[in-house]
Design an enzyme around this catalytic site. Structure first.
Site, PDB file in Angstrom:
ATOM      1  N   LYS A   1       0.819  -1.218   0.000  1.00 21.24           N
ATOM      2  CA  LYS A   1       0.000   0.000   0.000  1.00 21.24           C
ATOM      3  C   LYS A   1       0.850   1.264   0.000  1.00 21.24           C
ATOM      4  CE  LYS A   1      -4.347  -1.671   1.880  1.00 21.24           C
ATOM      5  NZ  LYS A   1      -5.332  -1.554   2.963  1.00 21.24           N
TER       6      LYS A   1
ATOM      7  N   LYS B   1      -5.527 -11.305  -6.176  1.00 24.25           N
ATOM      8  CA  LYS B   1      -6.767 -11.463  -5.394  1.00 24.25           C
ATOM      9  C   LYS B   1      -7.804 -10.430  -5.826  1.00 24.25           C
ATOM     10  CE  LYS B   1      -5.825  -8.359  -1.569  1.00 24.25           C
ATOM     11  NZ  LYS B   1      -5.714  -8.042  -0.184  1.00 24.25           N
TER      12      LYS B   1
ATOM     13  N   LYS C   1     -10.903  -4.425  -3.816  1.00 28.09           N
ATOM     14  CA  LYS C   1     -11.507  -3.137  -4.168  1.00 28.09           C
ATOM     15  C   LYS C   1     -10.450  -2.120  -4.574  1.00 28.09           C
ATOM     16  CE  LYS C   1     -12.146  -3.194   0.768  1.00 28.09           C
ATOM     17  NZ  LYS C   1     -13.041  -3.736   1.748  1.00 28.09           N
TER      18      LYS C   1
HETATM   19  P1  TYM Z   1     -10.778  -6.288   4.478  1.00 29.70           P
HETATM   20  O1  TYM Z   1     -11.790  -5.288   4.891  1.00 29.70           O
HETATM   21  O2  TYM Z   1      -9.826  -5.960   3.402  1.00 29.70           O
HETATM   22  O3  TYM Z   1     -11.493  -7.632   4.061  1.00 29.70           O
HETATM   23  C1  TYM Z   1     -12.495  -8.271   4.867  1.00 29.70           C
HETATM   24  C2  TYM Z   1     -12.281  -9.778   4.834  1.00 29.70           C
HETATM   25  O4  TYM Z   1     -12.354 -10.251   3.483  1.00 29.70           O
HETATM   26  C3  TYM Z   1     -11.223 -11.068   3.205  1.00 29.70           C
HETATM   27  N1  TYM Z   1     -10.890 -10.942   1.767  1.00 29.70           N
HETATM   28  C4  TYM Z   1     -10.800 -11.973   0.915  1.00 29.70           C
HETATM   29  N2  TYM Z   1     -10.970 -13.297   1.086  1.00 29.70           N
HETATM   30  C5  TYM Z   1     -10.821 -14.094  -0.008  1.00 29.70           C
HETATM   31  N3  TYM Z   1     -10.527 -13.611  -1.248  1.00 29.70           N
HETATM   32  C6  TYM Z   1     -10.352 -12.298  -1.461  1.00 29.70           C
HETATM   33  N4  TYM Z   1     -10.077 -11.843  -2.684  1.00 29.70           N
HETATM   34  C7  TYM Z   1     -10.482 -11.408  -0.348  1.00 29.70           C
HETATM   35  N5  TYM Z   1     -10.383 -10.063  -0.204  1.00 29.70           N
HETATM   36  C8  TYM Z   1     -10.628  -9.796   1.093  1.00 29.70           C
HETATM   37  C9  TYM Z   1     -10.124 -10.520   4.086  1.00 29.70           C
HETATM   38  O5  TYM Z   1      -9.100 -11.471   4.300  1.00 29.70           O
HETATM   39  C10 TYM Z   1     -10.892 -10.190   5.347  1.00 29.70           C
HETATM   40  O6  TYM Z   1     -11.014 -11.326   6.170  1.00 29.70           O
HETATM   41  N6  TYM Z   1      -7.401  -5.819   8.153  1.00 29.70           N
HETATM   42  C11 TYM Z   1      -8.698  -6.370   7.797  1.00 29.70           C
HETATM   43  C12 TYM Z   1      -9.824  -5.842   8.663  1.00 29.70           C
HETATM   44  C13 TYM Z   1      -9.581  -5.993  10.120  1.00 29.70           C
HETATM   45  C14 TYM Z   1      -9.689  -7.197  10.858  1.00 29.70           C
HETATM   46  C15 TYM Z   1      -9.399  -6.829  12.206  1.00 29.70           C
HETATM   47  C16 TYM Z   1     -10.004  -8.509  10.518  1.00 29.70           C
HETATM   48  C17 TYM Z   1      -9.253  -4.996  10.975  1.00 29.70           C
HETATM   49  N7  TYM Z   1      -9.132  -5.505  12.230  1.00 29.70           N
HETATM   50  C18 TYM Z   1      -9.392  -7.790  13.215  1.00 29.70           C
HETATM   51  C19 TYM Z   1      -9.995  -9.467  11.545  1.00 29.70           C
HETATM   52  C20 TYM Z   1      -9.696  -9.093  12.871  1.00 29.70           C
HETATM   53  C21 TYM Z   1      -9.002  -6.001   6.358  1.00 29.70           C
HETATM   54  O7  TYM Z   1      -8.512  -5.034   5.859  1.00 29.70           O
HETATM   55  O8  TYM Z   1      -9.945  -6.784   5.771  1.00 29.70           O
END
Ligand code: TYM
Length: 333
Positions: free
Chosen positions: A113, A196, A199
């Site tokens: 990022k 992957k 967004k």
């Molecule tokens: P975020 O908001 O990017 O994504 C939410 C969840 O979706 C999963 N994900 C995917 N799984 C499979 N294939 C994909 N292409 C794909 N894109 C996204 C992510 O792995 C995630 O589980 N840092 C985290 C948010 C967060 C969090 C936390 C999660 C903040 N604090 C504490 C768990 C526990 C994030 O940016 O996810």
């Protein structure tokens, strides 16, 4: 008391298929397997990248409405917004003091990022993002964290920090397990099936948004990149596009990949695409209605979030008090 916890960032209008299949679908199922479930919207993480304040607020509500639409049940789960629980930020500070600078520098998401923005433009918050995520988890003394593959490294850091804190100051924090599904942990971009689905991809033509018009999604699936050999088989390495479509269809309709492949003998990619689009359309059809209904009732959302914040603060305040005591802070009288 067994606990599960996870979060999804409010950085777009709609969850995408990767979010749903890789993570949120498991959240729904795990509500029944654990004594307590905590699901939250990490709005503090969402300001680590340039953002529009008004949109962030809107997307936070939309994210809650989507969680409710896909089956997160406020009777069984605590649903809250991260910034409503100040104990999380307080715990972040303590954890940041036991995180190595080198250790934080090795986080690949920061590298990706910050490379996109340029190191000067990237904020320190983006750098410490994984420590805030560790606090999200450790504040709640949880057993399992259902996430997609891209969060594995952050979960490892979280576990290391919990173990380090415990060995330095005495047992205080529960060490959580990542719960990463084997088959759907990474859903790929339809146009670029070795990256992957995300967004933040340059173009959204390979991204399926759950709230999109199914006709638009069907069109994207029809133009998904495949390969030239016309054989429907599951082979991630050599046939990433076809394998991704098979994974998506199988995850949405419950037919095993082997059975799908057997059924496509003698058929072409067009059939695979049409079927996948139909399965998706069937799946999303009821979602939009539920989503609209919830979103139209902001008082209902506010009530859920107020109750959620209250419960979340109860649990996290207890952890924080233990942590403060262990590190030697004088308790206020
Ligand atoms: P975020 O908001 O990017 O994504 C939410 C969840 O979706 C999963 N994900 C995917 N799984 C499979 N294939 C994909 N292409 C794909 N894109 C996204 C992510 O792995 C995630 O589980 N840092 C985290 C948010 C967060 C969090 C936390 C999660 C903040 N604090 C504490 C768990 C526990 C994030 O940016 O996810």
């Amino acid at each position: 008391m067994t606990r599960v916890l996870s979060g999804i960032q409010p950085t777009s209008d709609s969850f995408h298929l990767g979010n749903y299949l890789g993570a949120v679908r498991q959240w729904v199922a795990l509500q029944d397997e654990f004594d307590e479930a905590f699901y939250f919207i990490p709005d503090m993480h969402a300001i680590t990248m340039p953002h529009e304040p008004k949109l962030l607020r809107e997307r936070t509500r939309r994210s809650v409405a989507q969680l409710l639409a896909v089956g997160i049940d406020p009777e069984r789960s605590t649903i809250y917004v991260q910034s409503h629980v100040p104990e999380i930020a307080q715990l972040t500070w303590v954890l940041s003091c036991i995180t190595g600078f080198g250790e934080a520098s090795r986080m690949t998401q920061f590298k990706d990022k910050s490379a996109k923005q340029g190191t000067d433009a990237a904020g320190v918050g983006l750098f410490t993002y994984p420590i805030l995520m560790a606090a999200d988890i450790l504040a709640f003394q949880v057993d399992a964290v259902p996430v997609g593959e891209d969060q594995r490294q952050h979960l490892e850091l979280t576990r290391n920090l919990a173990q380090r804190f415990n060995s330095r100051f005495g047992k205080t924090l529960r060490v959580p397990e990542a719960y990463i599904p084997a088959d759907v942990a990474k859903i790929y971009d339809l146009q670029n099936p070795t990256a992957k689905m995300s967004k933040s991809a340059d173009s959204d033509s390979g991204l399926i948004s759950l709230l999109d018009d199914p006709k638009r999604s069907a069109k994207k699936i029809r133009s998904a990149v495949t390969d030239n050999d016309r054989v429907i088989a599951f082979d991630r390495e050599n046939k990433p596009g076809v394998s991704n479509l098979l994974t998506i269809q199988s995850a949405l309709n419950g037919t095993s990949i082997d059975d799908l492949v057997a059924g496509y003998e003698g058929k072409g990619y067009g059939d695979l695409k049409v079927d996948t689009a139909n399965v998706l359309a069937e799946f999303v059809a009821p979602l939009k209605g539920k989503f609209d209904e919830v979103l139209a009732d902001p008082d209902y959302i506010d009530r859920i979030l107020a109750d959620g914040a209250q419960r979340a603060r109860e649990v996290s305040a207890k952890t924080l008090a233990g942590v403060y005591e262990k590190v030697g802070f004088l308790a206020p009288k």
